[in-house]
Scaffold this active site. Structure first.
Site, PDB file in Angstrom:
ATOM      1  N   HIS A 113       0.831  -1.210   0.000  1.00  0.00           N
ATOM      2  CA  HIS A 113       0.000   0.000   0.000  1.00  0.00           C
ATOM      3  C   HIS A 113       0.868   1.262   0.000  1.00  0.00           C
ATOM      4  CE1 HIS A 113      -3.680   2.327   1.120  1.00  0.00           C
ATOM      5  NE2 HIS A 113      -2.783   3.109   1.699  1.00  0.00           N
ATOM      6  N   GLU A 114       1.831   1.313   0.915  1.00  0.00           N
ATOM      7  CA  GLU A 114       2.661   2.525   1.000  1.00  0.00           C
ATOM      8  C   GLU A 114       3.531   2.688  -0.243  1.00  0.00           C
ATOM      9  OE1 GLU A 114       1.863   4.760   3.038  1.00  0.00           O
ATOM     10  OE2 GLU A 114       0.619   3.484   4.308  1.00  0.00           O
ATOM     11  N   HIS A 117       1.642   4.321  -2.923  1.00  0.00           N
ATOM     12  CA  HIS A 117       1.666   5.789  -2.804  1.00  0.00           C
ATOM     13  C   HIS A 117       2.967   6.355  -3.372  1.00  0.00           C
ATOM     14  CE1 HIS A 117      -2.062   6.201  -0.729  1.00  0.00           C
ATOM     15  NE2 HIS A 117      -1.670   5.693   0.427  1.00  0.00           N
ATOM     16  N   HIS A 123      -5.796   6.609  -2.951  1.00  0.00           N
ATOM     17  CA  HIS A 123      -6.629   5.561  -2.366  1.00  0.00           C
ATOM     18  C   HIS A 123      -7.676   5.097  -3.368  1.00  0.00           C
ATOM     19  CE1 HIS A 123      -5.274   6.814   1.869  1.00  0.00           C
ATOM     20  NE2 HIS A 123      -4.595   5.781   1.434  1.00  0.00           N
ATOM     21  N   CYS A 124      -8.027   3.832  -3.288  1.00  0.00           N
ATOM     22  CA  CYS A 124      -8.921   3.189  -4.250  1.00  0.00           C
ATOM     23  C   CYS A 124     -10.229   2.832  -3.551  1.00  0.00           C
ATOM     24  CB  CYS A 124      -8.238   1.928  -4.785  1.00  0.00           C
ATOM     25  SG  CYS A 124      -9.213   1.000  -5.967  1.00  0.00           S
ATOM     26  N   CYS A 129      -8.959  -3.985  -3.097  1.00  0.00           N
ATOM     27  CA  CYS A 129      -7.687  -3.501  -3.663  1.00  0.00           C
ATOM     28  C   CYS A 129      -6.730  -3.126  -2.532  1.00  0.00           C
ATOM     29  CB  CYS A 129      -7.954  -2.287  -4.542  1.00  0.00           C
ATOM     30  SG  CYS A 129      -6.446  -1.517  -5.187  1.00  0.00           S
ATOM     31  N   CYS A 148      -5.799  -3.608  -7.794  1.00  0.00           N
ATOM     32  CA  CYS A 148      -6.914  -3.943  -8.680  1.00  0.00           C
ATOM     33  C   CYS A 148      -6.535  -3.556 -10.114  1.00  0.00           C
ATOM     34  CB  CYS A 148      -8.190  -3.223  -8.229  1.00  0.00           C
ATOM     35  SG  CYS A 148      -8.171  -1.454  -8.597  1.00  0.00           S
ATOM     36  N   CYS A 151      -5.970   0.238 -10.665  1.00  0.00           N
ATOM     37  CA  CYS A 151      -4.709   0.756 -10.104  1.00  0.00           C
ATOM     38  C   CYS A 151      -3.519   0.249 -10.920  1.00  0.00           C
ATOM     39  CB  CYS A 151      -4.563   0.358  -8.639  1.00  0.00           C
ATOM     40  SG  CYS A 151      -5.699   1.261  -7.560  1.00  0.00           S
TER      41      CYS A 151
HETATM   42 ZN   LIG Z   1      -2.840   5.122   2.000  1.00  0.00          ZN
HETATM   43 ZN   LIG Z   2      -7.393  -0.173  -6.838  1.00  0.00          ZN
END
Ligand SMILES: [Zn+2]
Ligand SMILES: [Zn+2]
Length: 161
Positions: A113-114, A117, A123-124, A129, A148, A151
């Site tokens: 996740h990070e 970024h 953010h999704c 996701c 996903c 993304c």
């Molecule tokens: Zn985040």
């Molecule tokens: Zn996504």
């Protein structure tokens, strides 16, 4: 994308190796650095937590991308706690609130996740996701370790499966 994985405080070697392996399977090139000590000045005794900025200062003058993994609980002004933070080329995650049987899986999700970024993803809205925002651990447990398809389209070609 090359990423240096940097433990800050004591993080189990098997966990670091697992994160490294999963990041590499997703398309990152990962290097494991030596353990750094926790920046004492970051500690806030009133909250029993650590302010995130001093951690990122450990690498902000270095080239490339770093993902810091720390054992202590992190916060940022305005929030009770953070699972992770990625304000620029470097990112950090804390495993303090990820403990339990699913520690490894949760750590991998927050790491991806990070780094998403760092790769300029926001953010999704898809709760499965990995870029979905986690407010609680159940959000983290519900989402998958993967980007996903929407993304994925925004990522460089090396990430396409
Ligand atoms: Zn985040
Ligand atoms: Zn996504």
């Amino acid at each position: 994308m090359d990423v240096t994985l940097m433990p800050v405080g004591t993080i189990g070697r098997p966990l670091l190796e697992a994160v490294k392996a999963r990041l590499e399977s997703l398309g990152f090139s990962c290097f494991l650095s030596k353990e750094h000590s926790i920046p004492d000045k970051a500690y806030n005794p009133l909250r029993n937590q650590y302010l995130v900025h001093q951690f990122l200062d450990l690498v902000n003058t270095e080239e490339g991308h770093h993902l810091l993994i720390t054992s202590v609980d992190l916060y940022i002004k305005g929030l009770n706690f953070i699972f992770g933070y990625a304000p620029g080329p470097n990112a950090i995650i804390s495993i303090a609130r990820l403990q339990g049987a699913r520690l490894e899986e949760r750590t991998v999700k927050e790491a991806v996740h990070e780094l998403g970024h760092v790769l300029s993803l926001g953010h999704c809205s898809n709760p499965r996701c990995v870029m979905h925002f986690s407010n609680t651990l159940s959000d983290t447990d519900y989402k998958s370790v993967k980007f996903c398809s929407e993304c994925l389209k925004r990522l460089p070609p090396s990430f396409q499966e």
